[in-house]
Scaffold this active site. Structure first.
Site, mmCIF file in Angstrom:
data_model
loop_
_atom_site.group_PDB
_atom_site.id
_atom_site.type_symbol
_atom_site.label_atom_id
_atom_site.label_comp_id
_atom_site.label_asym_id
_atom_site.label_seq_id
_atom_site.Cartn_x
_atom_site.Cartn_y
_atom_site.Cartn_z
ATOM 1 N N HIS A 217 -0.042 -2.560 -1.591
ATOM 2 C CA HIS A 217 -0.883 -3.989 -1.653
ATOM 3 C C HIS A 217 0.164 -4.704 -0.794
ATOM 4 O O HIS A 217 1.512 -4.353 -0.848
ATOM 5 C CB HIS A 217 -1.023 -4.410 -3.181
ATOM 6 C CG HIS A 217 -1.773 -5.601 -3.218
ATOM 7 N ND1 HIS A 217 -1.107 -6.860 -3.198
ATOM 8 C CD2 HIS A 217 -2.862 -5.651 -3.798
ATOM 9 C CE1 HIS A 217 -1.922 -7.551 -3.417
ATOM 10 N NE2 HIS A 217 -3.076 -7.198 -3.523
ATOM 11 N N ASP B 15 5.387 -0.971 -8.634
ATOM 12 C CA ASP B 15 4.178 -1.708 -9.095
ATOM 13 C C ASP B 15 3.139 -1.430 -9.840
ATOM 14 O O ASP B 15 2.308 -0.564 -9.415
ATOM 15 C CB ASP B 15 3.644 -2.375 -7.484
ATOM 16 C CG ASP B 15 2.340 -3.118 -7.513
ATOM 17 O OD1 ASP B 15 1.743 -3.299 -8.662
ATOM 18 O OD2 ASP B 15 2.001 -3.668 -6.767
ATOM 19 N N GLN C 57 -2.000 -1.883 -10.976
ATOM 20 C CA GLN C 57 -3.134 -1.155 -11.272
ATOM 21 C C GLN C 57 -2.923 0.027 -12.254
ATOM 22 O O GLN C 57 -4.181 0.517 -12.733
ATOM 23 C CB GLN C 57 -3.718 -0.557 -10.031
ATOM 24 C CG GLN C 57 -4.237 -1.501 -8.938
ATOM 25 C CD GLN C 57 -5.268 -2.258 -9.435
ATOM 26 O OE1 GLN C 57 -6.221 -1.805 -10.058
ATOM 27 N NE2 GLN C 57 -5.527 -3.505 -8.746
ATOM 28 N N LYS D 143 -5.166 -8.032 -15.307
ATOM 29 C CA LYS D 143 -5.766 -6.744 -15.199
ATOM 30 C C LYS D 143 -5.712 -5.953 -16.467
ATOM 31 O O LYS D 143 -6.333 -4.860 -16.654
ATOM 32 C CB LYS D 143 -5.063 -6.063 -13.888
ATOM 33 C CG LYS D 143 -5.035 -6.666 -12.752
ATOM 34 C CD LYS D 143 -4.633 -5.942 -11.592
ATOM 35 C CE LYS D 143 -4.337 -6.748 -10.492
ATOM 36 N NZ LYS D 143 -5.310 -7.189 -9.422
ATOM 37 N N CYS E 175 -6.387 -6.169 0.208
ATOM 38 C CA CYS E 175 -5.023 -6.615 0.394
ATOM 39 C C CYS E 175 -4.193 -5.429 0.618
ATOM 40 O O CYS E 175 -3.174 -5.231 0.156
ATOM 41 C CB CYS E 175 -4.607 -7.320 -0.845
ATOM 42 S SG CYS E 175 -5.532 -8.787 -1.339
HETATM 43 N N1 C6P Z 1 -4.983 -6.503 -6.693
HETATM 44 C C1 C6P Z 1 -7.154 -5.995 -6.175
HETATM 45 O O1 C6P Z 1 -8.393 -6.389 -6.283
HETATM 46 P P1 C6P Z 1 -1.287 -10.418 -8.621
HETATM 47 O O2 C6P Z 1 -2.084 -11.000 -7.687
HETATM 48 O O3 C6P Z 1 0.068 -10.909 -8.443
HETATM 49 O O4 C6P Z 1 -1.741 -10.256 -10.428
HETATM 50 O O5 C6P Z 1 -1.378 -8.894 -8.446
HETATM 51 C C2 C6P Z 1 -1.098 -8.526 -6.871
HETATM 52 C C3 C6P Z 1 -1.234 -6.840 -6.885
HETATM 53 C C4 C6P Z 1 -0.105 -6.127 -6.579
HETATM 54 N N2 C6P Z 1 -0.121 -4.894 -6.555
HETATM 55 C C5 C6P Z 1 -1.380 -4.290 -6.716
HETATM 56 C C6 C6P Z 1 -1.525 -2.611 -6.923
HETATM 57 C C7 C6P Z 1 -2.577 -5.021 -6.858
HETATM 58 O O6 C6P Z 1 -3.600 -4.254 -7.087
HETATM 59 C C8 C6P Z 1 -2.563 -6.327 -7.048
HETATM 60 C C9 C6P Z 1 -3.854 -7.061 -7.059
HETATM 61 C C10 C6P Z 1 -6.084 -7.133 -6.575
HETATM 62 O O7 C6P Z 1 -6.901 -5.056 -5.914
HETATM 63 C C11 C6P Z 1 -6.112 -8.578 -6.271
HETATM 64 S S1 C6P Z 1 -5.742 -8.455 -4.331
#
Ligand code: C6P
Length: 412
Positions: free
Chosen positions: A129, A206, A209, A232, A370
């Site tokens: 991401h 990270d 997910q 999430k 993203c």
């Molecule tokens: N992915 C998706 O629709 P935040 O926004 O900080 O809570 O998470 C960012 C982020 C970082 N790493 C991974 C693997 C992610 O999936 C995400 C967030 C969402 O896939 C929103 S872009």
């Protein structure tokens, strides 16, 4: 797709009663919420905690002698301990509250600007991401460190032998996701962490997910940093967690300066507070942190085996049905994946499909998610992504497939 035994006490109809939003209609149709990878829905027990906080003990923490402040402080610190236990961190102060995964990664990347020097190498996976790419590029700009990329294959998996070739004594850090948001691939983080440690490189995972589906044990993984977002995991937005090994958190400089992260302040010199406060400047998302603890309780009550099993059933069923549609191309076909299906239908734009699905009450995400480098790898602008949660049903999958067939015939 992982075979996991299902606990017979899992009752999806009963679970859905906890999620008022699942009863609403969208464009005249019952909502089928299949955008769980973007954000999950919030169950009543978590909402109740939020209402209780603002109804009964809303106050700033770590500051007041009055009862409300002490109650809020106790609940916030109890939430930290829930998160510690959930991820099996050795110490509560290894759990840093953040505003989410993005914040956690930036905090660590910023800290490494004090550690890396020109020519040091850092490894990122091709499956990331943007949140786990851009902060490291910024770090390289600051330090002169070199970013190298572990490549992926057509199935949407990392090429492990290529990682073995890339890693060397020059590698100071490896960072990758546990699960890809765009494809659902579960990465072999156990062996990557082991290999990285063999050259003394630190590893950041990270877990944004993975955390809603897989219970990570940070001690067993021996990971240096693990980050996740509450939103999430059936929790609220604007709060997340950074786990860091004590020795690393001690070594990294603070990210932000301000209230609560100090020991003493004079105009000549400031000394910093110990962990975890050193990294928690300013008034935090107090209610969010407490609700995050409640969300973790909720997920554990459902049980991660049940979560994996029910989501896996939905993944298998939806994949089989999707494959019956002419012109269907699914991206990310690893045997080891979570319930995420990224796809395109030949000749159709993902945005058009997503828009028509919404007209029929089906919520999916469309676009690059993203994760532009993954889209570039497949030479596509984006995909339609359906991502399932334990509260989704086979009936919703059937509605999704029927709506997709209808959208296809309207667009063709
Ligand atoms: N992915 C998706 O629709 P935040 O926004 O900080 O809570 O998470 C960012 C982020 C970082 N790493 C991974 C693997 C992610 O999936 C995400 C967030 C969402 O896939 C929103 S872009």
């Amino acid at each position: 797709m992982n075979p996991v035994t299902k606990n017979i006490t899992f009752d999806v109809a009963k679970i859905r009663e906890d999620f008022p939003i699942l009863k609403r209609k969208v464009n005249g149709y019952p909502l089928a919420y299949l955008d769980n990878a973007a954000t999950s829905q919030t169950p009543k027990p978590v909402m109740d905690v939020i209402i209780d906080y603002y109804s009964n003990y809303n106050a700033n923490i770590h500051r007041g002698v009055h009862s409300l402040s002490q109650e809020a402080t106790d609940k916030y610190e109890q939430a930290r301990i829930k998160i510690q236990k959930h991820f099996n961190a050795q110490k509560a102060h290894e759990i840093i509250f953040t505003s989410g995964t993005t914040h956690g990664i930036n905090l660590v990347a910023n800290g490494f600007s004090a550690i890396l020097k020109e020519g040091d190498e850092i490894l990122v996976s091709a499956l990331e991401h943007h949140s786990n790419i851009v902060p490291w590029q910024m770090l390289c700009e600051k330090t002169g460190a070199i970013l190298r990329v572990i490549p992926m294959n057509e199935e949407g998996e990392l090429i492990y032998p290529a990682f073995e070739e890339l890693i060397s004594e020059n590698t100071k850090m490896v960072f990758l996701n546990h699960v890809s948001n765009a494809l659902g691939t579960v990465n072999p983080i156990e062996k990557i962490i082991k290999k990285a440690h063999s050259v003394d490189a630190a590893v950041l995972i990270d877990g944004a997910q993975a955390a809603p589906h897989i219970k990570a044990d940070v001690q067993e993984l021996d990971v240096d940093f693990y980050v996740a977002s509450a939103h999430k995991m059936c929790g609220p937005t604007g709060v997340g967690v950074l786990y860091g090994k004590e020795e690393w958190l001690e070594k990294l400089p603070p990210y932000q300066g301000g209230g609560e992260m100090i020991d003493t302040v004079t105009f000549e010199k400031t000394t910093y507070a110990g962990l975890p406060h050193k990294f928690e400047a300013g008034t935090p998302n107090i209610c969010g942190g407490i609700a995050f603890g409640a969300a973790i309780d909720y997920l554990n009550q459902i049980g991660f085996e049940n979560i994996a099993s029910s989501e896996n059933d939905l993944l298998n069923y939806a994949t089989k049905k999707l494959m019956e549609i002419d012109g269907m191309k699914i991206y990310g076909v690893s045997k080891n994946k979570t319930a995420v299906i990224s796809f395109n239908i030949e000749g159709l734009h993902p945005y058009d499909i997503g828009t028509l699905l919404d007209k029929m009450g089906i919520a999916v995400r469309t676009g690059h998610h993203c994760a532009q480098p993954i889209m570039d790898f497949y030479r596509i602008p984006g995909t339609v992504r359906a991502s399932f949660s334990f509260y989704n049903t086979k009936g919703e999958v059937e509605r999704f497939i029927e709506a997709l067939k209808k959208a296809k015939s309207m667009l063709s």
